[in-house]
Enzyme design. Structure first.
Site, PDB file in Angstrom:
ATOM      1  N   LYS A 112      27.309 -39.642  64.177  1.00 27.04           N
ATOM      2  CA  LYS A 112      26.391 -40.279  63.236  1.00 27.04           C
ATOM      3  C   LYS A 112      27.059 -40.584  61.906  1.00 27.04           C
ATOM      4  CE  LYS A 112      23.148 -39.345  66.138  1.00 27.04           C
ATOM      5  NZ  LYS A 112      22.129 -40.152  66.719  1.00 27.04           N
TER       6      LYS A 112
HETATM    7  C1  LIG Z   1      25.923 -35.371  69.658  1.00 27.41           C
HETATM    8  C2  LIG Z   1      25.090 -36.492  70.156  1.00 27.41           C
HETATM    9  N1  LIG Z   1      25.438 -37.078  71.302  1.00 27.41           N
HETATM   10  C3  LIG Z   1      24.723 -38.104  71.804  1.00 27.41           C
HETATM   11  C4  LIG Z   1      23.587 -38.563  71.165  1.00 27.41           C
HETATM   12  C5  LIG Z   1      22.842 -39.708  71.775  1.00 27.41           C
HETATM   13  O1  LIG Z   1      23.060 -40.876  71.032  1.00 27.41           O
HETATM   14  P1  LIG Z   1      21.987 -42.043  71.078  1.00 27.41           P
HETATM   15  O2  LIG Z   1      20.727 -41.470  70.551  1.00 27.41           O
HETATM   16  O3  LIG Z   1      22.542 -43.107  70.210  1.00 27.41           O
HETATM   17  O4  LIG Z   1      21.855 -42.436  72.498  1.00 27.41           O
HETATM   18  C6  LIG Z   1      23.173 -37.959  69.975  1.00 27.41           C
HETATM   19  C7  LIG Z   1      21.971 -38.385  69.235  1.00 27.41           C
HETATM   20  O5  LIG Z   1      21.743 -39.478  68.922  1.00 27.41           O
HETATM   21  C8  LIG Z   1      23.962 -36.927  69.445  1.00 27.41           C
HETATM   22  O6  LIG Z   1      23.654 -36.376  68.273  1.00 27.41           O
HETATM   23  N1  LIG Z   2      20.209 -37.678  68.631  1.00 28.01           N
HETATM   24  C1  LIG Z   2      19.691 -38.094  67.386  1.00 28.01           C
HETATM   25  C2  LIG Z   2      18.279 -38.559  67.507  1.00 28.01           C
HETATM   26  C3  LIG Z   2      18.012 -39.653  66.561  1.00 28.01           C
HETATM   27  O1  LIG Z   2      18.761 -40.743  66.952  1.00 28.01           O
HETATM   28  P1  LIG Z   2      19.107 -41.972  66.060  1.00 28.01           P
HETATM   29  O2  LIG Z   2      20.465 -42.362  66.519  1.00 28.01           O
HETATM   30  O3  LIG Z   2      18.068 -42.969  66.359  1.00 28.01           O
HETATM   31  O4  LIG Z   2      19.107 -41.604  64.627  1.00 28.01           O
HETATM   32  C4  LIG Z   2      19.874 -36.967  66.371  1.00 28.01           C
HETATM   33  O5  LIG Z   2      20.782 -36.193  66.564  1.00 28.01           O
HETATM   34  O6  LIG Z   2      19.151 -36.861  65.427  1.00 28.01           O
END
Ligand SMILES: Cc1ncc(COP(=O)(O)O)c(C=O)c1O
Ligand SMILES: N[C@@H](CCOP(=O)(O)O)C(=O)O
Length: 471
Positions: A112
């Site tokens: 993120k």
């Molecule tokens: C460590 C981790 N892996 C994978 C994901 C999944 O990513 P996305 O929500 O973009 O599919 C998340 C949350 O978004 C995460 O925090």
């Molecule tokens: N896995 C995410 C959930 C929120 O997802 P986002 O990519 O839409 O912000 C988290 O770790 O918070």
């Protein structure tokens, strides 16, 4: 370039307006009106260039002149200077044609940070130019919250409220949200699941009077700028393995579908991608959807990869918009059905368009743990449970197509999930030095019920307090 809503009933917005808007006013998600494309020559030219250089080109193409070029370059340089690795997002080989793209070298040890460090700077820049303030309300299953708090802490023009599901994030994830000392930051534990938190955020956006009163903005991947920034590492990693001359596939641990959607966008922009593999944990709604065509909610389970304990996979809506020929009315019908009955059916043609690009595999808890153990024994490489889901899915993809290099998105540092990693591998991963005293820091958070009125009252009171203190 203008951005249109997936539900077809909100005004089209510029990149900066979509950045501040977050969710569209009709409840849909913004996407560019047309995909910018890069030539094979331009993509080949990324070879040997820095991450920041590639980001300038990709984010620049998506922002399409809406953010002034030298300001964008400066923000990109600053954002990626916060990363601990000189390559920003390095690739690490862990097997034959199997690579992990390490996206966790930013301040909060999760992918993120890659988008959020830029998003914080972009929002601050646009708000300063306009002389405005914003109130951000975000939902997190663990990682978005910490990354947002780090990126926005101390910014004068923004108040940040992060809703997380009480008791359903790891200790490290919770502490990264609750121990930051900044008056503009509020960690809120909600009595519910991540889906409840995300529904609350969407409900706040859909309450237009409240939205306008507090200048609501979002940092979840419903915000188009988050996806735009995540497209960059698909290009850098593929080029380092020979693209555009050689195709690569990606395996992506998936929850809210933002990260894997960024891969789809990279492909639409001209990157030669063979397959996009969706890896889900036992919350396998996407794997079931691709298998049957029915998107059907069945209740969320707590797993060792808590950030993917999600059923309402927001960004899937952006893909549905594409495979329905950008027909907002068709997307509205599917979303209404989801709201009313907890399910919708994808028709044969759009379903086959999805299957033409994506595969999906559900990886259960035993297989996740086995993958952490196997990769540690065979490659001496420690995976976090989310990345392990991706690696396990990738092995299936490689079995079907051993000749195409497979890049797994390494989405979190193993030290964010020490208990699961230790149980699977026998090794306790340690936090990098800058987080060494995390467990000693004092925690500050507010517990709220899963109730829109309670959240609105809290946000209204706190956002005003910060505003009057700043005035
Ligand atoms: C460590 C981790 N892996 C994978 C994901 C999944 O990513 P996305 O929500 O973009 O599919 C998340 C949350 O978004 C995460 O925090
Ligand atoms: N896995 C995410 C959930 C929120 O997802 P986002 O990519 O839409 O912000 C988290 O770790 O918070």
């Amino acid at each position: 370039m203008l951005h249109v809503s997936t539900r077809g009933e909100a005004p089209a917005l510029s990149f900066s307006d979509a950045l501040l808007a977050g969710l569209a006013r009709d409840g849909g998600l913004y996407v560019p009106k047309a995909w910018p494309t890069l030539t094979a020559g331009e993509i080949a030219g990324f070879s040997g260039r820095s991450y920041a250089d590639v980001a300038e080109r990709i984010v620049g193409a998506l922002a399409d002149g809406d953010v002034e070029g030298s300001a964008l370059s400066a923000m990109i340089a600053e954002a990626y200077a916060t990363f601990r690795h000189p390559a920003v997002c390095p690739l690490n080989q862990i097997g034959d044609n199997l690579f992990v793209l390490e996206l966790f070298h930013g301040p909060t040890l999760a992918f993120k940070d890659v988008a959020m460090q830029l998003l914080g700077r972009l929002m601050d820049h646009v708000l300063k130019l306009r002389g405005e303030r914003a109130t951000i309300v975000g939902a997190t299953s663990g990682d978005t919250g910490g990354a947002a708090i780090d990126a926005f802490k101390g910014l004068e023009r923004v108040d940040v409220f992060i809703l997380y599901p009480q008791g359903r994030v790891s200790d490290v994830q919770r502490r990264q949200m609750t121990t930051v000392e900044a008056d503009n930051v509020h960690a809120v534990a909600v009595e519910g699941t991540f889906d409840d938190c995300q529904n609350l955020v969407k409900a706040l956006f859909n309450h237009h009077a409240f939205r306008d009163e507090i200048g609501l903005s979002g940092v979840n991947s419903i915000n188009w700028a988050r996806i735009a920034a995540q497209v960059v590492y698909y290009f850098t990693s593929a080029v380092s393995l020979g693209a555009p001359g050689r195709k690569v596939s990606f395996a992506v641990p998936t929850g809210n579908f933002g990260d894997v959607l960024a891969g789809y966008v990279a492909k639409r922009m001209g990157l030669p991608v063979e397959r996009l593999l969706i890896g889900t944990n036992s919350n396998d709604i996407l794997a079931r959807t691709l298998a049957t065509g029915a998107y059907e909610m069945k209740g969320v389970h707590a797993t060792t990869s808590p950030s993917m304990d999600i059923q309402i996979s927001s960004n899937f809506e952006r893909l549905l918009f594409e495979v329905h020929g950008r027909d907002g009315a068709a997307v509205r019908r599917l979303m209404q059905s989801l709201q009313q009955s907890g399910r919708f059916e994808i028709a044969a043609e759009p379903l086959s368009a999805i299957r033409a690009e994506f595969d999906a595999t559900g990886i259960d808890e035993a297989a996740t743990s086995a993958e952490i153990g196997r990769t540690w024994r065979e490659a001496g490489y420690l995976l976090d449970p989310h990345t392990a889901v991706g690696v396990a899915a990738a092995r299936g993809g490689l079995a079907r197509d051993p000749a195409t290099p497979m890049i797994v998105l390494g989405t979190a540092h193993p030290a964010k999930f020490p208990a699961a990693v230790k149980a699977a591998s026998g090794v306790t991963p340690s936090l990098p030095a800058h987080l060494g005293d995390l467990v000693e820091r004092e925690e500050r958070f507010t517990l709220l019920p899963n109730d829109q009125g309670a959240v609105e009252a809290f946000v209204r009171a706190k956002a005003r307090a910060v505003r009057s203190a700043a005035a």
